[in-house]
Write a protein that holds these residues in place. Sequence first.
Motif, mmCIF file in Angstrom:
data_model
loop_
_atom_site.group_PDB
_atom_site.id
_atom_site.type_symbol
_atom_site.label_atom_id
_atom_site.label_comp_id
_atom_site.label_asym_id
_atom_site.label_seq_id
_atom_site.Cartn_x
_atom_site.Cartn_y
_atom_site.Cartn_z
ATOM 1 N N ALA A 110 15.651 -18.530 31.849
ATOM 2 C CA ALA A 110 14.315 -17.962 31.641
ATOM 3 C C ALA A 110 14.065 -16.809 32.608
ATOM 4 O O ALA A 110 13.498 -15.774 32.240
ATOM 5 C CB ALA A 110 13.246 -19.047 31.818
ATOM 6 N N PHE A 111 14.499 -16.960 33.861
ATOM 7 C CA PHE A 111 14.286 -15.890 34.830
ATOM 8 C C PHE A 111 15.186 -14.695 34.529
ATOM 9 O O PHE A 111 14.811 -13.547 34.784
ATOM 10 C CB PHE A 111 14.536 -16.393 36.255
ATOM 11 N N ARG B 169 12.503 -8.630 33.964
ATOM 12 C CA ARG B 169 11.885 -7.330 33.704
ATOM 13 C C ARG B 169 10.380 -7.438 33.448
ATOM 14 O O ARG B 169 9.720 -6.431 33.222
ATOM 15 C CB ARG B 169 12.569 -6.657 32.505
ATOM 16 N N LEU B 170 9.847 -8.641 33.459
ATOM 17 C CA LEU B 170 8.405 -8.809 33.285
ATOM 18 C C LEU B 170 7.680 -8.388 34.551
ATOM 19 O O LEU B 170 8.263 -8.373 35.637
ATOM 20 C CB LEU B 170 8.077 -10.280 32.982
ATOM 21 N N ASN B 171 6.397 -8.077 34.415
ATOM 22 C CA ASN B 171 5.646 -7.761 35.622
ATOM 23 C C ASN B 171 5.176 -9.050 36.295
ATOM 24 O O ASN B 171 5.373 -10.149 35.779
ATOM 25 C CB ASN B 171 4.476 -6.813 35.321
ATOM 26 N N THR C 30 9.300 -10.717 25.417
ATOM 27 C CA THR C 30 7.924 -11.004 25.804
ATOM 28 C C THR C 30 7.818 -12.394 26.424
ATOM 29 O O THR C 30 8.744 -13.212 26.317
ATOM 30 C CB THR C 30 6.985 -10.937 24.587
ATOM 31 N N VAL C 31 6.685 -12.661 27.060
ATOM 32 C CA VAL C 31 6.454 -13.978 27.652
ATOM 33 C C VAL C 31 6.584 -15.066 26.596
ATOM 34 O O VAL C 31 7.241 -16.096 26.806
ATOM 35 C CB VAL C 31 5.046 -14.040 28.296
ATOM 36 N N GLU C 32 5.981 -14.828 25.433
ATOM 37 C CA GLU C 32 6.011 -15.833 24.369
ATOM 38 C C GLU C 32 7.433 -16.057 23.851
ATOM 39 O O GLU C 32 7.840 -17.191 23.591
ATOM 40 C CB GLU C 32 5.095 -15.407 23.219
#
Length: 239
Positions: A104-105, A110-112, A9-11
Motif C-alpha cells: 500500500a505504501f 506519490r500521494l500527498n 488514488t486513495v480509493e
Amino acid sequence: MEMASSPRTVEEIFKDYSARRTGVVRALTNDVDEFYGLCDPEKENLCLYGHPNETWEVNLPAEEVPPELPEPALGINFARDGMDRKDWLSLVAVHSDSWLISVAFYFGARLNRNERKRLFSMINDMPTVFEVVTERKPLKEKPSVDSGSKPRASIKRSSDGQVRSNPKLTEEIYEEDDDEHSETLCGSCGGSYSADEFWIGCDICERWFHGKCVKITPAKAESIKQYKCPSCSMKRNRQ
C-alpha cells in the motif's frame, strides 16, 4: 507480480489493499488446510501472496531484482513443522500484515500528506490479518486520539474535501492503551476534548476547536472543503 495498471488514488489503493488482505485472510482461515499443505518445508523458499482479485497463492519469490512490487516474507514454509500450528499461522499473519502495508505504501508514496493520512486511517479501521487469525475480540468503543493527539470523534476533511466521519459509526474499535488518550484542548477556549461534543480541525494549523467556539455546526462542516480557523483566515487575508 501482477500489475496491469497500478492503483493511483486513495480509493484505488485501499481497494487493492482490501482485496489482497481478503485473499491472505482466506488462506489463513477458510482455506487453512490447503495452505498448510502447500507450505512443505522440503520445498524451496515460498511466499504467501494475496492478489487484487481476492485470491491467494503460495509461490516462489519474483525472480527480477528489484521486484516489481515489495515481496512477502520469504521461506514461510521452513518454520511450519518446527512450531505449533497456531503460532506458525500467527507468525505468517504478522508478516502478511507487514507486506500488505508495504505494498500500500509503495502505491501511496506519490500521494500527498493528507491523502496518505486518509489512506492509512482507512486501513487502520480494519482489523489486521493477525487479529483475524488469532480471533482477537474487539472491545466496546471508547474515545481515542490518533498519532497526532487529535480527537478522532470529530469531523475532519482532507485537502480533496473528503469528510472523515465520526468513529461512532465504526463497528469495531480495538483496545488501545489509555496512555494514548492524551488531552486535546480547544484552540479557542482551551477547554478539554469531549467525545460528546462536535469538534472541527483546521486544515492549515491542524489545531482543533469546539464547533460552537468557531460557530461551525456539523451540517455546515459537511459543505466546507477546507476549514481554516479564524486565526489562519486572518493570516491569509493579511497576505
